[in-house]
Write a protein that holds these residues in place. Structure first.
Motif, PDB file in Angstrom:
ATOM      1  N   VAL A  31       0.822  -1.185   0.083  1.00 14.76           N
ATOM      2  CA  VAL A  31       0.242   0.064   0.032  1.00 14.76           C
ATOM      3  C   VAL A  31       0.749   1.346   0.080  1.00 14.76           C
ATOM      4  O   VAL A  31       0.376   2.437  -0.392  1.00 14.76           O
ATOM      5  N   LYS A  32       2.117   1.130   0.493  1.00  7.00           N
ATOM      6  CA  LYS A  32       2.861   2.387   0.567  1.00  7.00           C
ATOM      7  C   LYS A  32       3.344   2.778  -0.863  1.00  7.00           C
ATOM      8  O   LYS A  32       3.549   3.848  -1.210  1.00  7.00           O
ATOM      9  N   GLN A  33       3.592   1.900  -2.027  1.00  7.05           N
ATOM     10  CA  GLN A  33       3.825   1.970  -3.283  1.00  7.05           C
ATOM     11  C   GLN A  33       2.451   2.570  -4.106  1.00  7.05           C
ATOM     12  O   GLN A  33       2.668   2.792  -5.228  1.00  7.05           O
ATOM     13  N   ALA A  34       1.499   2.351  -3.489  1.00  8.69           N
ATOM     14  CA  ALA A  34       0.232   2.452  -4.509  1.00  8.69           C
ATOM     15  C   ALA A  34      -0.283   3.830  -4.434  1.00  8.69           C
ATOM     16  O   ALA A  34       0.028   4.594  -3.476  1.00  8.69           O
ATOM     17  N   SER A  35      -0.939   4.210  -5.555  1.00  8.08           N
ATOM     18  CA  SER A  35      -1.502   5.716  -5.586  1.00  8.08           C
ATOM     19  C   SER A  35      -2.916   5.387  -5.591  1.00  8.08           C
ATOM     20  O   SER A  35      -3.619   4.653  -6.378  1.00  8.08           O
ATOM     21  N   PHE A  36      -3.646   6.246  -4.742  1.00 10.20           N
ATOM     22  CA  PHE A  36      -5.067   6.150  -4.354  1.00 10.20           C
ATOM     23  C   PHE A  36      -5.850   7.666  -4.911  1.00 10.20           C
ATOM     24  O   PHE A  36      -5.103   8.449  -4.762  1.00 10.20           O
ATOM     25  N   LEU A  37      -7.107   7.426  -5.283  1.00  2.56           N
ATOM     26  CA  LEU A  37      -7.715   8.799  -5.247  1.00  2.56           C
ATOM     27  C   LEU A  37      -8.941   8.725  -4.606  1.00  2.56           C
ATOM     28  O   LEU A  37      -9.975   7.660  -4.797  1.00  2.56           O
ATOM     29  N   VAL A  38      -9.235   9.579  -3.689  1.00  2.71           N
ATOM     30  CA  VAL A  38     -10.277   9.577  -2.690  1.00  2.71           C
ATOM     31  C   VAL A  38     -11.266  10.662  -3.083  1.00  2.71           C
ATOM     32  O   VAL A  38     -10.838  11.532  -3.082  1.00  2.71           O
ATOM     33  N   LEU A  39     -12.368  10.053  -3.288  1.00  2.00           N
ATOM     34  CA  LEU A  39     -13.343  11.134  -3.903  1.00  2.00           C
ATOM     35  C   LEU A  39     -14.706  10.962  -3.086  1.00  2.00           C
ATOM     36  O   LEU A  39     -15.116   9.973  -2.410  1.00  2.00           O
ATOM     37  N   ASP A  40     -15.350  11.846  -3.363  1.00  2.08           N
ATOM     38  CA  ASP A  40     -17.020  11.715  -2.942  1.00  2.08           C
ATOM     39  C   ASP A  40     -17.784  12.550  -3.846  1.00  2.08           C
ATOM     40  O   ASP A  40     -17.442  13.602  -4.318  1.00  2.08           O
ATOM     41  N   LEU A  41     -18.846  12.170  -4.063  1.00  3.62           N
ATOM     42  CA  LEU A  41     -20.094  12.830  -4.552  1.00  3.62           C
ATOM     43  C   LEU A  41     -21.193  13.229  -3.895  1.00  3.62           C
ATOM     44  O   LEU A  41     -21.791  12.661  -3.016  1.00  3.62           O
ATOM     45  N   GLU A  42     -21.710  14.461  -4.206  1.00  9.51           N
ATOM     46  CA  GLU A  42     -23.211  14.779  -3.710  1.00  9.51           C
ATOM     47  C   GLU A  42     -24.159  14.583  -4.706  1.00  9.51           C
ATOM     48  O   GLU A  42     -23.861  15.221  -5.944  1.00  9.51           O
ATOM     49  N   LEU A  43     -25.162  14.083  -4.546  1.00 11.37           N
ATOM     50  CA  LEU A  43     -26.154  13.718  -5.374  1.00 11.37           C
ATOM     51  C   LEU A  43     -27.727  14.199  -5.158  1.00 11.37           C
ATOM     52  O   LEU A  43     -27.873  14.605  -4.181  1.00 11.37           O
ATOM     53  N   THR A  44     -28.593  14.099  -6.233  1.00 10.64           N
ATOM     54  CA  THR A  44     -29.815  14.612  -6.084  1.00 10.64           C
ATOM     55  C   THR A  44     -30.658  13.410  -5.463  1.00 10.64           C
ATOM     56  O   THR A  44     -31.949  13.758  -5.153  1.00 10.64           O
ATOM     57  N   GLY A  45     -30.308  12.275  -5.531  1.00 12.74           N
ATOM     58  CA  GLY A  45     -31.002  11.208  -5.021  1.00 12.74           C
ATOM     59  C   GLY A  45     -30.105  10.031  -5.016  1.00 12.74           C
ATOM     60  O   GLY A  45     -28.781  10.073  -5.262  1.00 12.74           O
ATOM     61  N   LEU A  46     -30.551   8.736  -4.482  1.00 11.42           N
ATOM     62  CA  LEU A  46     -29.681   7.625  -4.487  1.00 11.42           C
ATOM     63  C   LEU A  46     -30.278   6.722  -5.757  1.00 11.42           C
ATOM     64  O   LEU A  46     -29.332   5.620  -5.499  1.00 11.42           O
ATOM     65  N   GLN A  63       2.380   7.381  -2.213  1.00 17.36           N
ATOM     66  CA  GLN A  63       3.267   7.020  -1.046  1.00 17.36           C
ATOM     67  C   GLN A  63       2.865   7.455   0.450  1.00 17.36           C
ATOM     68  O   GLN A  63       3.308   8.133   1.347  1.00 17.36           O
ATOM     69  N   GLN A  64       1.541   7.424   0.623  1.00 19.30           N
ATOM     70  CA  GLN A  64       0.961   7.531   1.899  1.00 19.30           C
ATOM     71  C   GLN A  64       1.113   8.860   2.273  1.00 19.30           C
ATOM     72  O   GLN A  64       0.929   9.149   3.407  1.00 19.30           O
ATOM     73  N   GLU A  65       0.840   9.768   1.336  1.00 23.61           N
ATOM     74  CA  GLU A  65       0.859  11.258   1.516  1.00 23.61           C
ATOM     75  C   GLU A  65      -0.281  11.897   0.664  1.00 23.61           C
ATOM     76  O   GLU A  65      -0.356  11.609  -0.416  1.00 23.61           O
ATOM     77  N   ALA A 196      -9.819  10.436   3.146  1.00 30.45           N
ATOM     78  CA  ALA A 196      -8.695  10.215   3.009  1.00 30.45           C
ATOM     79  C   ALA A 196      -7.772   9.999   4.371  1.00 30.45           C
ATOM     80  O   ALA A 196      -6.923   9.110   4.594  1.00 30.45           O
ATOM     81  N   LEU A 197      -7.999  10.943   5.195  1.00 25.73           N
ATOM     82  CA  LEU A 197      -7.363  10.731   6.697  1.00 25.73           C
ATOM     83  C   LEU A 197      -7.786   9.215   7.165  1.00 25.73           C
ATOM     84  O   LEU A 197      -7.089   8.671   7.922  1.00 25.73           O
ATOM     85  N   LEU A 198      -9.054   9.021   6.983  1.00 25.33           N
ATOM     86  CA  LEU A 198      -9.503   7.659   7.524  1.00 25.33           C
ATOM     87  C   LEU A 198      -8.675   6.499   6.963  1.00 25.33           C
ATOM     88  O   LEU A 198      -8.125   5.747   7.699  1.00 25.33           O
ATOM     89  N   LEU A 199      -8.643   6.495   5.664  1.00 21.53           N
ATOM     90  CA  LEU A 199      -7.884   5.506   5.027  1.00 21.53           C
ATOM     91  C   LEU A 199      -6.375   5.390   5.495  1.00 21.53           C
ATOM     92  O   LEU A 199      -5.977   4.297   5.925  1.00 21.53           O
ATOM     93  N   LEU A 200      -5.803   6.643   5.577  1.00 19.85           N
ATOM     94  CA  LEU A 200      -4.393   6.513   6.279  1.00 19.85           C
ATOM     95  C   LEU A 200      -4.394   5.831   7.581  1.00 19.85           C
ATOM     96  O   LEU A 200      -3.471   5.266   7.981  1.00 19.85           O
ATOM     97  N   SER A 201      -5.289   6.374   8.532  1.00 21.26           N
ATOM     98  CA  SER A 201      -5.424   5.688   9.696  1.00 21.26           C
ATOM     99  C   SER A 201      -5.418   4.151   9.811  1.00 21.26           C
ATOM    100  O   SER A 201      -4.883   3.595  10.437  1.00 21.26           O
ATOM    101  N   GLN A 202      -6.504   3.868   8.858  1.00 20.72           N
ATOM    102  CA  GLN A 202      -6.731   2.466   8.762  1.00 20.72           C
ATOM    103  C   GLN A 202      -5.506   1.732   8.323  1.00 20.72           C
ATOM    104  O   GLN A 202      -5.061   0.631   8.870  1.00 20.72           O
ATOM    105  N   LEU A 203      -4.730   2.186   7.183  1.00 24.03           N
ATOM    106  CA  LEU A 203      -3.403   1.635   6.724  1.00 24.03           C
ATOM    107  C   LEU A 203      -2.412   1.489   7.759  1.00 24.03           C
ATOM    108  O   LEU A 203      -1.714   0.406   7.870  1.00 24.03           O
ATOM    109  N   LYS A 204      -2.355   2.494   8.799  1.00 25.67           N
ATOM    110  CA  LYS A 204      -1.221   2.642   9.627  1.00 25.67           C
ATOM    111  C   LYS A 204      -1.698   1.485  10.625  1.00 25.67           C
ATOM    112  O   LYS A 204      -0.689   0.729  11.099  1.00 25.67           O
TER     113      LYS A 204
END
Length: 220
Positions: A31-46, A63-65, A196-204
């Motif tokens: 996971v230290k070598q992987a690149s992640f894109l953390v995203l979120d969407l806001e929607l008009t419905g589900l 690189q976990q940054e 993203a902060l949550l993911l880094l904490s989970q990885l740690k």
């Protein structure tokens, strides 16, 4: 007469094709070598078949940054009124009139982050909307690879023998449990940053030897 339209659609389709053909890191990649894109969407419905994306926020991790210089937030011009969904995300029709075209934002996303592992909190919904949006805009539906921080947290709590209550997996409660700062809920960029902060904490907490394969298992 319609050559310009054909050329535009062809170019947009090529963006999707390049994204789809770019290989993801191997499952045994640390996971230290992987690149992640953390995203979120806001929607008009589900319901991705009839509802729409009104804002997108994303934050890359390499690189976990967290790469704040590449964090983005876009309001999206919606073809329908936001209606009662404004109660949740706080966005109103007059704000979205000046929003970006969804196809433009998706082109930026797919062009810049091919080969990244995508991350979201409750990722199933985000993935469905992204796939449907690409189908609407490009006539093609690329496959995304998502890590779900909500499912990872659920697995972590179960392994600790804890009873997972109804609200325990909501993003603000997950942040509190990890000792992370609470952010304004239902703002696409702030939720992406929080995730993203949550993911880094989970990885740690997962240790130094975690691989993408481990994350995929935890995200089931």
């Amino acid at each position: 007469m319609f050559g310009w339209l054909f050329n535009k659609n062809t170019a947009l389709g090529a963006v999707v094709d390049r994204f789809a053909k770019t290989p993801l890191p191997a499952a045994n990649t640390g996971v230290k070598q992987a690149s992640f894109l953390v995203l979120d969407l806001e929607l008009t419905g589900l319901n991705p078949k009839k509802d729409h994306i009104v804002s997108i926020g994303w934050v890359p991790i390499r690189q976990q940054e967290i790469i704040l210089s590449e964090a983005k937030h876009y309001l999206i011009a919606s073809p329908v009124s936001v209606g009662q969904s404004a109660v949740y995300h706080g966005l109103h029709d007059h704000q979205l009139k000046q929003g970006e075209e969804l196809a433009t934002v998706l082109t930026t996303l797919l062009s810049n982050y091919a080969g990244y592992v995508f991350v979201a909190h409750h990722s199933g919904l985000d993935e469905q909307f992204l796939r449907t949006a690409c189908q609407r805009c490009f006539g093609k539906m690329p496959r995304f690879k998502f890590i779900d921080t909500m499912k990872m947290e659920w697995q972590r709590l179960l392994r600790q023998g804890k009873v997972v209550k109804h609200d325990a997996l909501k993003l603000p409660n997950c942040l509190k449990r990890h000792g992370l700062p609470d952010m304004a809920n239902h703002h696409a960029l702030e939720d992406a940053y929080s995730s993203a902060l949550l993911l880094l904490s989970q990885l740690k907490l997962g240790g130094n030897n975690m691989t993408l394969s481990d994350l995929y298992l935890l995200s089931r």
